[in-house]
Design a protein around this motif. Structure first.
Motif, PDB file in Angstrom:
ATOM      1  N   ALA A 225     -22.108 -15.619  -4.006  1.00 25.42           N
ATOM      2  CA  ALA A 225     -21.047 -16.611  -4.112  1.00 25.42           C
ATOM      3  C   ALA A 225     -20.038 -16.268  -3.022  1.00 25.42           C
ATOM      4  N   PRO A 226     -19.914 -17.094  -1.988  1.00 22.04           N
ATOM      5  CA  PRO A 226     -18.974 -16.735  -0.942  1.00 22.04           C
ATOM      6  C   PRO A 226     -17.549 -16.654  -1.449  1.00 22.04           C
ATOM      7  N   GLY A 227     -17.300 -17.036  -2.719  1.00 25.63           N
ATOM      8  CA  GLY A 227     -16.075 -16.591  -3.368  1.00 25.63           C
ATOM      9  C   GLY A 227     -15.995 -15.078  -3.263  1.00 25.63           C
ATOM     10  N   GLN A 228     -17.157 -14.434  -3.053  1.00 29.44           N
ATOM     11  CA  GLN A 228     -17.200 -12.982  -2.896  1.00 29.44           C
ATOM     12  C   GLN A 228     -16.843 -12.549  -1.469  1.00 29.44           C
ATOM     13  N   LEU A 229     -16.787 -13.502  -0.542  1.00 34.33           N
ATOM     14  CA  LEU A 229     -16.437 -13.140   0.831  1.00 34.33           C
ATOM     15  C   LEU A 229     -15.082 -12.442   0.852  1.00 34.33           C
ATOM     16  N   ALA A 230     -14.960 -11.431   1.692  1.00 37.21           N
ATOM     17  CA  ALA A 230     -13.723 -10.651   1.699  1.00 37.21           C
ATOM     18  C   ALA A 230     -12.503 -11.517   2.015  1.00 37.21           C
ATOM     19  N   SER A 231     -12.594 -12.338   3.067  1.00 34.24           N
ATOM     20  CA  SER A 231     -11.415 -13.096   3.468  1.00 34.24           C
ATOM     21  C   SER A 231     -11.467 -14.529   2.950  1.00 34.24           C
ATOM     22  N   HIS A 232     -10.425 -14.942   2.245  1.00 33.58           N
ATOM     23  CA  HIS A 232     -10.417 -16.217   1.541  1.00 33.58           C
ATOM     24  C   HIS A 232      -8.980 -16.429   1.106  1.00 33.58           C
ATOM     25  N   TYR A 233      -8.619 -17.610   0.672  1.00 31.29           N
ATOM     26  CA  TYR A 233      -7.278 -17.848   0.121  1.00 31.29           C
ATOM     27  C   TYR A 233      -6.190 -17.413   1.101  1.00 31.29           C
ATOM     28  N   SER A 234      -6.438 -17.624   2.414  1.00 33.53           N
ATOM     29  CA  SER A 234      -5.503 -17.099   3.398  1.00 33.53           C
ATOM     30  C   SER A 234      -4.282 -17.988   3.568  1.00 33.53           C
ATOM     31  N   PRO A 235      -3.084 -17.422   3.387  1.00 36.81           N
ATOM     32  CA  PRO A 235      -1.872 -18.198   3.642  1.00 36.81           C
ATOM     33  C   PRO A 235      -1.518 -18.256   5.122  1.00 36.81           C
ATOM     34  N   GLY A 236      -2.383 -17.700   5.995  1.00 33.54           N
ATOM     35  CA  GLY A 236      -2.175 -17.842   7.434  1.00 33.54           C
ATOM     36  C   GLY A 236      -1.291 -16.781   8.046  1.00 33.54           C
ATOM     37  N   LYS A 237      -0.929 -15.751   7.292  1.00 32.11           N
ATOM     38  CA  LYS A 237      -0.172 -14.624   7.856  1.00 32.11           C
ATOM     39  C   LYS A 237      -0.532 -13.363   7.090  1.00 32.11           C
ATOM     40  N   PRO A 238      -0.170 -12.185   7.631  1.00 29.21           N
ATOM     41  CA  PRO A 238      -0.549 -10.933   6.972  1.00 29.21           C
ATOM     42  C   PRO A 238       0.051 -10.826   5.568  1.00 29.21           C
ATOM     43  N   VAL A 239      -0.731 -10.266   4.661  1.00 26.83           N
ATOM     44  CA  VAL A 239      -0.287 -10.084   3.271  1.00 26.83           C
ATOM     45  C   VAL A 239      -0.410  -8.599   2.923  1.00 26.83           C
ATOM     46  N   ARG A 240       0.658  -8.015   2.361  1.00 29.35           N
ATOM     47  CA  ARG A 240       0.666  -6.615   1.956  1.00 29.35           C
ATOM     48  C   ARG A 240       0.829  -6.571   0.439  1.00 29.35           C
ATOM     49  N   LEU A 241      -0.039  -5.781  -0.226  1.00 29.45           N
ATOM     50  CA  LEU A 241      -0.048  -5.755  -1.694  1.00 29.45           C
ATOM     51  C   LEU A 241       0.740  -4.566  -2.237  1.00 29.45           C
ATOM     52  N   ASP A 242       1.038  -4.626  -3.545  1.00 26.28           N
ATOM     53  CA  ASP A 242       1.677  -3.524  -4.271  1.00 26.28           C
ATOM     54  C   ASP A 242       2.968  -3.073  -3.604  1.00 26.28           C
ATOM     55  N   ALA A 243       3.765  -4.044  -3.161  1.00 29.13           N
ATOM     56  CA  ALA A 243       5.015  -3.746  -2.448  1.00 29.13           C
ATOM     57  C   ALA A 243       6.200  -3.830  -3.404  1.00 29.13           C
ATOM     58  N   GLN A 244       6.798  -2.672  -3.702  1.00 32.46           N
ATOM     59  CA  GLN A 244       8.006  -2.647  -4.533  1.00 32.46           C
ATOM     60  C   GLN A 244       9.166  -3.292  -3.788  1.00 32.46           C
ATOM     61  N   GLN A 245       9.157  -3.095  -2.459  1.00 32.38           N
ATOM     62  CA  GLN A 245      10.211  -3.631  -1.619  1.00 32.38           C
ATOM     63  C   GLN A 245       9.608  -4.306  -0.396  1.00 32.38           C
ATOM     64  N   ALA A 246      10.348  -5.261   0.178  1.00 32.12           N
ATOM     65  CA  ALA A 246       9.854  -5.947   1.368  1.00 32.12           C
ATOM     66  C   ALA A 246      10.500  -5.370   2.614  1.00 32.12           C
ATOM     67  N   LEU A 247       9.782  -5.458   3.747  1.00 29.20           N
ATOM     68  CA  LEU A 247      10.371  -5.137   5.045  1.00 29.20           C
ATOM     69  C   LEU A 247      11.151  -6.369   5.510  1.00 29.20           C
TER      70      LEU A 247
END
Ligand code: TXA
Ligand code: MG
Length: 315
Positions: A225-247
């Motif tokens: 299921a290419p739902g399994q493909l690593a890259s998907h649901y891209s908002p078009g810019k870098p995304v960083r996870l588990d961020a308590q605070q933003a840069l």
């Protein structure tokens, strides 16, 4: 060239549903709300209509589509419904469960729907508008999420319009999708065993409870299921996870105690976070900030499906 009269915006009333069904019978593309996300529907028995879905989404043709049916009887026309599939249908249909089942001989589906596989992915949706469109058209409807391939899925009619524009003939505006995450996909193997191919609103543990047997190992060397493909649901810019605070250059998506620029759920409620996830990713994608940071989401219950989508958005 763009055509200002496209797409037609259709109200979710009796006249609108009849109009949507007419367009679908004529082989046109209609975006329809479901309880998970908006689907880009076309008649599943027409090569031309299904080809139009792949064209509109820019979707690779090796990535098969989910076929939506009105009920189990309609499912039996296109797939082999064995005892295990019936148990799951009894418990979870109509609803957010897609089952990958053996394709029935003479099913009459366009080849491209299944991308040539011997199986078909079937879902009987619960949303009253989608159910009414299925009933009025009298057809099985192929419907992937109504976004450009690889982009964030739509949970509002305006997301469909922003992503697909005049590539779609009509959009039925049913407001916000209640669940906000795509259906759970479960593969029931012909000779026993089963796996969750895509986590979603229905937990693996709920499926296990109905089937009475644990899931079998997934062959991760093969993308099914290419739902399994690593890259998907891209908002078009870098995304960083588990961020308590933003840069400084990050748009911060909050959750619970982490407030952020906008929160998935200030109360830390996972169902609310799931329902808001794609709308918030659309907003983050459109913000002036060049990057996105997301607060920690617990890997429990619906949090697993949310984290699955976020990992792909970040890939
Ligand atoms: O909630 C949903 O499932 C939404 C709404 C519109 O129903 N639909 C949706 O469709 O998410 P789509 O096309 O975006 O995702 C379909 C997924 C893909 O990952 C595809 O690879 C997988 O289902 N799939 C389809 N047929 C399959 C098959 N025969 N075997 C394995 N995976 C399959
Ligand atoms: Mg999709």
């Amino acid at each position: 060239m763009t055509d200002a009269s496209r797409p037609q915006m259709i109200a979710p009333n009796a006249a609108g549903i009849a109009r949507a069904a007419d367009l679908l019978r004529a082989g046109r593309l209609v975006a329809v709300p479901t309880e998970t996300v908006y689907g880009l529907a076309a008649r599943a028995d027409s090569d031309d209509a299904v080809a139009a879905i792949y064209r509109a989404k820019g979707r690779p043709s090796f990535n098969p589509l989910i076929v939506h049916v009105a009920d189990v009887a309609a499912a039996e026309q296109v797939a082999v419904i064995n005892a295990r599939a019936r148990l799951l249908a009894d418990r979870f249909w109509p609803g957010a469960l897609t089952m990958v089942l053996p394709l029935r001989e003479g099913a009459g589906l366009a080849k491209a729907v299944t991308a040539g596989l011997a199986t078909v992915a079937l879902r009987c949706p619960a949303h009253p508008v989608m159910r009414a469109v299925l009933a009025a058209s009298g057809l099985p409807l192929a419907a992937p999420s109504a976004n450009r391939s690889g982009a964030v899925s739509p949970t509002l009619a305006s997301h469909v319009w922003a992503s697909l524009g005049d590539a779609v003939d009509a959009i039925v505006d049913g407001g916000r999708c209640a669940l906000g995450l795509e259906s759970t996909i479960v593969a029931l193997r012909e000779h026993g065993g089963w796996q969750v191919l895509r986590p979603g609103p229905i937990a693996q543990s709920e499926i296990e409870a109905v089937l009475g047997e644990p899931a079998t190992g997934l062959d991760t060397s093969r993308i099914e299921a290419p739902g399994q493909l690593a890259s998907h649901y891209s908002p078009g810019k870098p995304v960083r996870l588990d961020a308590q605070q933003a840069l400084a250059d990050e748009f911060h998506i909050g959750f619970g105690a982490v407030g952020g620029d906008v929160s998935l759920s200030p109360a830390g409620d996972l169902a609310e976070a799931a329902a808001r996830l794609y709308a918030v990713l659309h907003e983050a994608g459109m913000s002036g900030k060049p990057a996105i940071a997301v607060a920690p989401i617990p890997e429990e219950g619906l949090g697993q499906a949310i984290r699955d989508r976020l990992r792909r958005a970040a890939a």
